[in-house]
Design a protein around this motif. Structure first.
Motif, PDB file in Angstrom:
ATOM      1  N   GLY A 104       0.817  -1.216   0.000  1.00  0.00           N
ATOM      2  CA  GLY A 104       0.000   0.000   0.000  1.00  0.00           C
ATOM      3  C   GLY A 104       0.851   1.267   0.000  1.00  0.00           C
ATOM      4  O   GLY A 104       1.977   1.265   0.516  1.00  0.00           O
ATOM      5  N   LEU A 105       0.291   2.321  -0.570  1.00  0.00           N
ATOM      6  CA  LEU A 105       1.042   3.573  -0.680  1.00  0.00           C
ATOM      7  C   LEU A 105       1.492   4.080   0.694  1.00  0.00           C
ATOM      8  O   LEU A 105       2.615   4.558   0.856  1.00  0.00           O
ATOM      9  N   GLY A 106       0.602   3.967   1.681  1.00  0.00           N
ATOM     10  CA  GLY A 106       0.939   4.473   3.022  1.00  0.00           C
ATOM     11  C   GLY A 106       2.178   3.776   3.569  1.00  0.00           C
ATOM     12  O   GLY A 106       3.088   4.418   4.108  1.00  0.00           O
ATOM     13  N   LEU A 107       2.208   2.445   3.402  1.00  0.00           N
ATOM     14  CA  LEU A 107       3.349   1.685   3.911  1.00  0.00           C
ATOM     15  C   LEU A 107       4.616   1.977   3.094  1.00  0.00           C
ATOM     16  O   LEU A 107       5.719   2.061   3.638  1.00  0.00           O
ATOM     17  N   GLN A 108       4.439   2.173   1.779  1.00  0.00           N
ATOM     18  CA  GLN A 108       5.602   2.552   0.963  1.00  0.00           C
ATOM     19  C   GLN A 108       6.202   3.855   1.512  1.00  0.00           C
ATOM     20  O   GLN A 108       7.422   3.997   1.629  1.00  0.00           O
ATOM     21  N   GLU A 109       5.311   4.797   1.847  1.00  0.00           N
ATOM     22  CA  GLU A 109       5.804   6.120   2.270  1.00  0.00           C
ATOM     23  C   GLU A 109       6.433   6.076   3.660  1.00  0.00           C
ATOM     24  O   GLU A 109       7.444   6.722   3.919  1.00  0.00           O
ATOM     25  N   THR A 110       5.844   5.294   4.579  1.00  0.00           N
ATOM     26  CA  THR A 110       6.461   5.236   5.915  1.00  0.00           C
ATOM     27  C   THR A 110       7.757   4.426   5.874  1.00  0.00           C
ATOM     28  O   THR A 110       8.630   4.610   6.719  1.00  0.00           O
ATOM     29  N   THR A 111       7.904   3.545   4.871  1.00  0.00           N
ATOM     30  CA  THR A 111       9.162   2.797   4.732  1.00  0.00           C
ATOM     31  C   THR A 111      10.325   3.770   4.528  1.00  0.00           C
ATOM     32  O   THR A 111      11.385   3.635   5.133  1.00  0.00           O
ATOM     33  N   PHE A 112      10.115   4.767   3.683  1.00  0.00           N
ATOM     34  CA  PHE A 112      11.177   5.761   3.473  1.00  0.00           C
ATOM     35  C   PHE A 112      11.083   6.932   4.447  1.00  0.00           C
ATOM     36  O   PHE A 112      12.087   7.504   4.835  1.00  0.00           O
ATOM     37  N   GLY A 113       9.848   7.335   4.801  1.00  0.00           N
ATOM     38  CA  GLY A 113       9.672   8.551   5.603  1.00  0.00           C
ATOM     39  C   GLY A 113       9.418   9.757   4.721  1.00  0.00           C
ATOM     40  O   GLY A 113       9.502  10.900   5.147  1.00  0.00           O
ATOM     41  N   ARG A 114       9.121   9.491   3.450  1.00  0.00           N
ATOM     42  CA  ARG A 114       8.854  10.577   2.497  1.00  0.00           C
ATOM     43  C   ARG A 114       7.627  10.249   1.659  1.00  0.00           C
ATOM     44  O   ARG A 114       7.283   9.074   1.499  1.00  0.00           O
ATOM     45  N   ALA A 115       6.996  11.305   1.129  1.00  0.00           N
ATOM     46  CA  ALA A 115       5.839  11.119   0.252  1.00  0.00           C
ATOM     47  C   ALA A 115       6.330  10.696  -1.122  1.00  0.00           C
ATOM     48  O   ALA A 115       7.371  11.164  -1.597  1.00  0.00           O
ATOM     49  N   LYS A 116       5.564   9.811  -1.772  1.00  0.00           N
ATOM     50  CA  LYS A 116       6.052   9.227  -3.018  1.00  0.00           C
ATOM     51  C   LYS A 116       6.130  10.253  -4.149  1.00  0.00           C
ATOM     52  O   LYS A 116       7.171  10.404  -4.785  1.00  0.00           O
ATOM     53  N   VAL A 117       5.057  10.963  -4.402  1.00  0.00           N
ATOM     54  CA  VAL A 117       5.046  11.824  -5.589  1.00  0.00           C
ATOM     55  C   VAL A 117       5.911  13.070  -5.387  1.00  0.00           C
ATOM     56  O   VAL A 117       6.784  13.380  -6.188  1.00  0.00           O
ATOM     57  N   SER A 118       5.718  13.763  -4.278  1.00  0.00           N
ATOM     58  CA  SER A 118       6.434  15.033  -4.082  1.00  0.00           C
ATOM     59  C   SER A 118       7.850  14.834  -3.578  1.00  0.00           C
ATOM     60  O   SER A 118       8.711  15.689  -3.750  1.00  0.00           O
ATOM     61  N   GLY A 119       8.113  13.726  -2.912  1.00  0.00           N
ATOM     62  CA  GLY A 119       9.432  13.518  -2.309  1.00  0.00           C
ATOM     63  C   GLY A 119       9.581  14.261  -0.981  1.00  0.00           C
ATOM     64  O   GLY A 119      10.653  14.227  -0.357  1.00  0.00           O
ATOM     65  N   ALA A 120       8.515  14.928  -0.527  1.00  0.00           N
ATOM     66  CA  ALA A 120       8.592  15.696   0.729  1.00  0.00           C
ATOM     67  C   ALA A 120       8.687  14.748   1.919  1.00  0.00           C
ATOM     68  O   ALA A 120       8.113  13.657   1.901  1.00  0.00           O
ATOM     69  N   PRO A 121       9.420  15.169   2.963  1.00  0.00           N
ATOM     70  CA  PRO A 121       9.395  14.349   4.178  1.00  0.00           C
ATOM     71  C   PRO A 121       7.958  14.298   4.707  1.00  0.00           C
ATOM     72  O   PRO A 121       7.185  15.242   4.482  1.00  0.00           O
TER      73      PRO A 121
END
Ligand code: HEM
Length: 416
Positions: free
Chosen positions: A280-297
């Motif tokens: 899921g997108l949420g888990l992808q983003e918390t894996t890195f700590g950044r938002a996928k599209v914008s790259g923002a923390p």
């Protein structure tokens, strides 16, 4: 150094094309003139940029990352020190020529001998080609009388938990990192340097890479890796000269022959892409700590917003989780250590299960592997949420000697 140089070759690959009658418009400038004065009349095109081979530091480290990689690791087959020096001299000469878009040598005109240059880059631009040379731990065994000159910082990379390293993708006595904005130019460089090495060194492994996964200059956009995330946002940049000299260039703490050089670690990191794509997108983003599209923390809204590792959500939970990649890798969490990342995506077909053999060919430059890559990777290998989706299957380390002055050869001070 590392600036595109206006220097013109005597006989460039494009001149050869013109000389062969390939470009009618060149006639206006005089084809004879082109051959005599070389590239002065060449059309000025965006991808005909040349990065000087000569300089204080080797090109290909602080140079703004090019789009394509051809990395090659070699085993020395000779045990003669003279052969090794001869190889480094021949590599220097060929690399300096290719960096300005020339063929590796001028043929004497005999149709009986194979051409000195293999030819596939004739007519192509220099494409910001850089060739960066490194010395692996094997160079400092008893074969060449160099054991006492091995830098302490050139340690063998220890095993980390979850490593799946394959010997055929790891190690090596010498390396060449060829980067260019045209993959055929990078290929041509490695192919011809490998050919020159015949009888002295053979390929141990090689890795092709596309789409740089880091920006090494503030003038570059941040690219995306194969997980779809912007990669390189918080990288060191060449413009951060203070940080570069503190964290990338070797100083007087080690042998004098390495001053101005650096140490490179490569890791072939396979991504289990099919697994990632079902996450899921949420888990992808918390894996890195950044938002996928914008790259923002996750604690900000724009790519370059400051990362706030203390921010909590309304439930009192850390917004950037304890196991998020950017928390574990952040300098503030690691005794202020920085590395210069200069990796590339790779895609090598598929494995025996029909899954994509793709991932990140991680390349990092630093001043001391013992204080930078090793502690960082130890931490990531045990705690990083990203480990669920990746596996390291290749690893190598090389001492990258300083840049070469015109007339000198790669690593000459090591043999002085
Ligand atoms: C396939 C493996 C990897 C992927 C996909 C990946 C991806 C990313 C992404 C998307 C970021 C956030 C953007 C940025 O600042 O660049 C990042 C940051 C970072 N990564 Fe990785 N990375 C990988 C492996 C590694 C490894 C092996 C290391 C070092 C041992 C590493 C060190 C770092 C560092 C130092 C940062 C910056 C953290 C900060 O200061 O915010 N990464 N990585």
């Amino acid at each position: 150094m590392d600036q595109p140089t206006p220097k013109r070759p005597r006989l460039s690959r494009r001149s050869l094309l013109f000389a062969a009658g390939g470009v009618a418009a060149a006639g206006a400038a005089g084809v004879g003139g082109l051959l005599a004065t070389s590239g002065d009349s060449e059309p000025s095109q965006g991808n005909d940029l040349r990065v000087s081979f000569w300089g204080t530091h080797q090109a290909g480290i602080a140079t703004p990352a090019q789009n394509f990689l051809h990395f090659a690791s070699f085993d020395l087959t000779t045990t003669s020190r003279d052969d090794l020096v001869a190889l480094l001299k021949a590599w220097t000469e060929a690399a300096a020529r290719m960096a300005v878009g020339q063929t590796v040598g001028d043929d004497a005109g005999s149709k009986l001998a194979p051409p000195l240059d293999t030819g596939e880059a004739i007519g192509l631009h220099a494409s910001r080609l850089t060739m960066t040379f490194g010395f692996g731990p094997g160079l400092f065994d008893e074969r060449f009388g160099l054991a006492s000159r091995r830098p302490e910082a050139l340690v063998d990379i220890p095993a980390f938990v979850r490593d799946e390293l394959k010997p055929e993708r790891s190690g090596g006595d010498l390396c060449i990192q060829a980067c260019a904005d045209d993959p055929q130019v990078a290929f041509h460089a490695v192919r011809n340097l490998t050919r020159i090495a015949r009888g002295k060194a053979v390929l141990h492994w090689a890795q092709l890479g596309f789409n740089r996964t880091a920006s090494t200059s503030k003038n570059q956009d941040t690219p995306r890796n194969l997980m779809g995330f912007k990669d390189g946002t918080n990288n060191l940049h060449a413009e951060d000269e203070q940080l570069m000299s503190e964290h990338v260039w070797a100083g007087d703490e080690g042998p004098s022959w390495m001053q101005g050089g650096s140490y490179v670690v490569t890791r072939r990191i396979r991504m289990t892409i099919e697994h990632w794509d079902r996450t899921g997108l949420g888990l992808q983003e918390t894996t890195f700590g950044r938002a996928k599209v914008s790259g923002a923390p996750l604690t900000g809204t724009k790519e370059f917003d400051t990362v706030d590792l203390t921010m909590k959500d309304t439930d009192g939970k850390l917004v950037i989780p304890m196991d998020a990649h950017i928390r574990l890798a952040a300098p503030s969490e690691n005794n202020n250590l920085h590395i210069l990342r200069r990796g590339y995506s790779f895609s090598d077909g598929m494995d025996e299960l029909g899954e994509l053999d793709a991932g990140l060919f991680f390349i990092a430059y630093q001043r001391d592997v013992r204080k930078q890559f090793i502690p960082l990777q130890r931490r990531l290998s045990t705690n990083d949420a990203l480990n669920e989706y990746i596996a390291h299957n290749g690893s190598a380390v090389f001492a990258v000697p300083p840049g070469v002055a015109e007339g000198d050869f790669i690593g000459s001070k090591l043999f002085a």
